[in-house]
Each structure stands twice: as C-alpha cells, then as structure tokens.
Design a protein around this motif. Structure first.
Motif, PDB file in Angstrom:
ATOM      1  N   TYR A 183     -11.698  -4.576  -5.447  1.00  0.00           N
ATOM      2  CA  TYR A 183     -10.032  -5.297  -6.603  1.00  0.00           C
ATOM      3  C   TYR A 183     -10.211  -6.421  -6.675  1.00  0.00           C
ATOM      4  CZ  TYR A 183      -7.379  -1.099  -4.346  1.00  0.00           C
ATOM      5  OH  TYR A 183      -7.250   0.357  -3.873  1.00  0.00           O
ATOM      6  N   GLU A 215      -2.134   5.671  -9.392  1.00  0.00           N
ATOM      7  CA  GLU A 215      -2.689   5.364 -10.874  1.00  0.00           C
ATOM      8  C   GLU A 215      -2.952   3.738 -10.015  1.00  0.00           C
ATOM      9  OE1 GLU A 215       1.392   5.932 -11.334  1.00  0.00           O
ATOM     10  OE2 GLU A 215      -0.122   6.552 -11.221  1.00  0.00           O
ATOM     11  N   THR A 216      -1.865   2.668  -9.284  1.00  0.00           N
ATOM     12  CA  THR A 216      -2.363   1.697  -9.125  1.00  0.00           C
ATOM     13  C   THR A 216      -3.300   1.801  -7.378  1.00  0.00           C
ATOM     14  OG1 THR A 216      -0.822   1.724  -6.662  1.00  0.00           O
ATOM     15  CG2 THR A 216       0.075   1.053  -9.241  1.00  0.00           C
ATOM     16  N   ASP A 272      -0.644  -7.230  -9.944  1.00  0.00           N
ATOM     17  CA  ASP A 272      -0.339  -5.402 -10.466  1.00  0.00           C
ATOM     18  C   ASP A 272       0.589  -5.591  -8.652  1.00  0.00           C
ATOM     19  OD1 ASP A 272      -0.142  -6.209 -12.578  1.00  0.00           O
ATOM     20  OD2 ASP A 272      -1.438  -4.406 -13.111  1.00  0.00           O
ATOM     21  N   VAL A 273       1.299  -4.645  -8.179  1.00  0.00           N
ATOM     22  CA  VAL A 273       1.203  -4.272  -6.754  1.00  0.00           C
ATOM     23  C   VAL A 273       0.366  -3.031  -6.766  1.00  0.00           C
ATOM     24  CG1 VAL A 273       2.807  -3.391  -5.256  1.00  0.00           C
ATOM     25  CG2 VAL A 273       3.396  -5.748  -6.623  1.00  0.00           C
ATOM     26  N   ILE A 274      -0.299  -3.059  -5.675  1.00  0.00           N
ATOM     27  CA  ILE A 274      -0.355  -1.841  -4.998  1.00  0.00           C
ATOM     28  C   ILE A 274       0.184  -1.040  -4.246  1.00  0.00           C
ATOM     29  CG2 ILE A 274      -3.029  -0.481  -4.378  1.00  0.00           C
ATOM     30  CD1 ILE A 274      -4.256  -2.587  -4.027  1.00  0.00           C
ATOM     31  N   ASP A 275       1.262   0.178  -4.582  1.00  0.00           N
ATOM     32  CA  ASP A 275       1.738   1.262  -4.499  1.00  0.00           C
ATOM     33  C   ASP A 275       0.693   2.624  -3.752  1.00  0.00           C
ATOM     34  OD1 ASP A 275       3.635   2.782  -3.818  1.00  0.00           O
ATOM     35  OD2 ASP A 275       5.100   2.414  -5.079  1.00  0.00           O
ATOM     36  N   GLN A 281       1.638   5.886  -5.045  1.00  0.00           N
ATOM     37  CA  GLN A 281       0.982   6.137  -6.790  1.00  0.00           C
ATOM     38  C   GLN A 281      -0.089   6.018  -6.568  1.00  0.00           C
ATOM     39  OE1 GLN A 281       3.860   6.578  -8.772  1.00  0.00           O
ATOM     40  NE2 GLN A 281       5.266   6.460  -7.409  1.00  0.00           N
ATOM     41  N   ASP A 292      -2.085   8.095  -0.711  1.00  0.00           N
ATOM     42  CA  ASP A 292      -1.297   9.263  -2.309  1.00  0.00           C
ATOM     43  C   ASP A 292      -0.624  10.569  -2.117  1.00  0.00           C
ATOM     44  OD1 ASP A 292      -3.461   8.353  -3.298  1.00  0.00           O
ATOM     45  OD2 ASP A 292      -3.568   9.895  -5.392  1.00  0.00           O
ATOM     46  N   HIS A 344      -5.796   2.599  -8.591  1.00  0.00           N
ATOM     47  CA  HIS A 344      -7.242   3.042  -8.574  1.00  0.00           C
ATOM     48  C   HIS A 344      -7.516   1.271  -9.753  1.00  0.00           C
ATOM     49  CE1 HIS A 344      -9.442   6.654  -6.709  1.00  0.00           C
ATOM     50  NE2 HIS A 344      -7.870   6.642  -6.606  1.00  0.00           N
ATOM     51  N   THR A 345      -6.253   0.848 -10.229  1.00  0.00           N
ATOM     52  CA  THR A 345      -6.616   0.567 -11.373  1.00  0.00           C
ATOM     53  C   THR A 345      -6.956  -1.451 -11.419  1.00  0.00           C
ATOM     54  OG1 THR A 345      -3.824  -0.676 -11.210  1.00  0.00           O
ATOM     55  CG2 THR A 345      -4.499   1.509 -13.413  1.00  0.00           C
ATOM     56  N   HIS A 346      -7.505  -1.830 -12.006  1.00  0.00           N
ATOM     57  CA  HIS A 346      -8.046  -2.903 -11.798  1.00  0.00           C
ATOM     58  C   HIS A 346      -9.463  -3.485 -10.471  1.00  0.00           C
ATOM     59  CE1 HIS A 346      -5.607  -4.446 -14.263  1.00  0.00           C
ATOM     60  NE2 HIS A 346      -3.508  -3.950 -13.508  1.00  0.00           N
TER      61      HIS A 346
END
Length: 187
Positions: A43, A56-57, A48-51, A54, A179, A59-61
C-alpha cells in the motif's frame, strides 16, 4: 500430532501433502522450510481509509511488482507470495512460522494469518513487516519461513469444499478478500 522430518518427506513423496516445487533439502526436524516467491504488493502511504467491506478501498493506492529481490523499508507492510504451492488433505493443517535468522533482521513473516486449513491449495500470501530501523532486502527463492504440519481428524468440510473459500487456488500475493463476507452487525 506434529509431523517430524521423515514423516514430512514421506507424506510429500506419497502425495498426501503437495509441495511444488519440492526440495528435500528444505525438510527440517519438525518443519519444512518454505521459500519466498517473486511477487510483492504494498500500500502507498495516504490518508484514505481501507474499509474491509468496500472492495475499491482494498485495491486503491496499491503497487505491485515481480522481482528477484525487494527492499522492505522500516515500518513497511508488504504482501508477498511463497515460491511453493501447498496442497493439504482433509486431515492435515499447517501453520507458517518465521525463520529466526530472518526475524533477527527485524522481518515479521505474518501478522496473524499464519494458519493453513485442511483442504487448502495454493501459494501462501505472506504479510511481511520490517520493524528494523534500516531497510532489509529479501530475495526470491530464499528460505523465508517454515511450515509445521499437524495431523487431525478428517474434516467434515475441508477448505476446498467450502462455498466461501476465498483464497483457494490463489497464486501471487493476494490482497484481502474480506469484502466478500456478508456485511453483518456493522454499526
């Protein structure tokens, strides 16, 4: 019962435990050394919070790369894969433990996900972290941990038969698939 060296080698030779590729020199008195693969995922620092519910959170960043080595920075968390694909029958479970020589460099091999259920097949995703104040280089192919094998009674529903087996047949370092769980009692 924990398998010992000759039992580990015999179970692999007879095909009860699948280890691919298998190197007999990696059999230890009470474990099997397992090597680091060449796929790494991490990461990027951000706010940005990893939920976990969710996707998308999750896999982002993120970044990933394949390579012959990876420099784990102080405090960095990185997912890595094992070189070996592990396949367990319905009456053997395994735990992955760090090697003391690697731990003495400040590298933790897994956070809490070191249990491998009966019926699992795939590469193992390692949750590595560097607690050293200096970067530590790890190499693909180096012995990084050790598998301890436990003989149990046969499972009624081994991992490969579970409808929600999110990591069965995984290859490469695999980001959390939390998720895929049902959102229950979250307030």
């Amino acid at each position: 019962m924990i398998l010992v060296d000759w039992e580990i080698a015999d179970h692999i030779k007879r095909g009860y435990i699948g280890i691919d590729p298998f190197d007999p020199a990696l059999v230890q008195p009470n474990s099997l050394d397992i090597r680091l693969g060449n796929h790494f995922v991490w990461y990027e620092p951000c706010d940005d919070v990893i939920d976990p519910y969710q996707k998308e959170t999750l896999h982002t960043h993120t970044n990933e790369r394949k390579g012959t080595y990876f420099d784990i920075q102080p405090g960095q968390f990185v997912l890595a894969e094992t070189l070996e694909t592990v396949t367990l029958p319905d009456n053997i479970v395994s735990s992955i433990e760090g090697k003391s020589s690697v731990a003495r460099l400040g590298i933790a091999l897994h956070q809490t996900g070191g249990w491998i259920d009966a019926g699992f097949s795939g590469t193992i995703t390692l949750e590595m972290c560097n607690s050293n104040c200096r970067p530590v280089r790890v190499y693909a192919g180096m012995p990084i941990g050790q598998l301890v094998f436990y003989v149990t009674k046969r499972c009624e529903c081994p991992y490969d038969k579970k409808p929600d087996a999110k990591y069965q047949n995984q290859k490469n370092a695999t980001i959390s698939r939390y998720d895929k769980k049902m959102l229950q009692n979250v307030e």
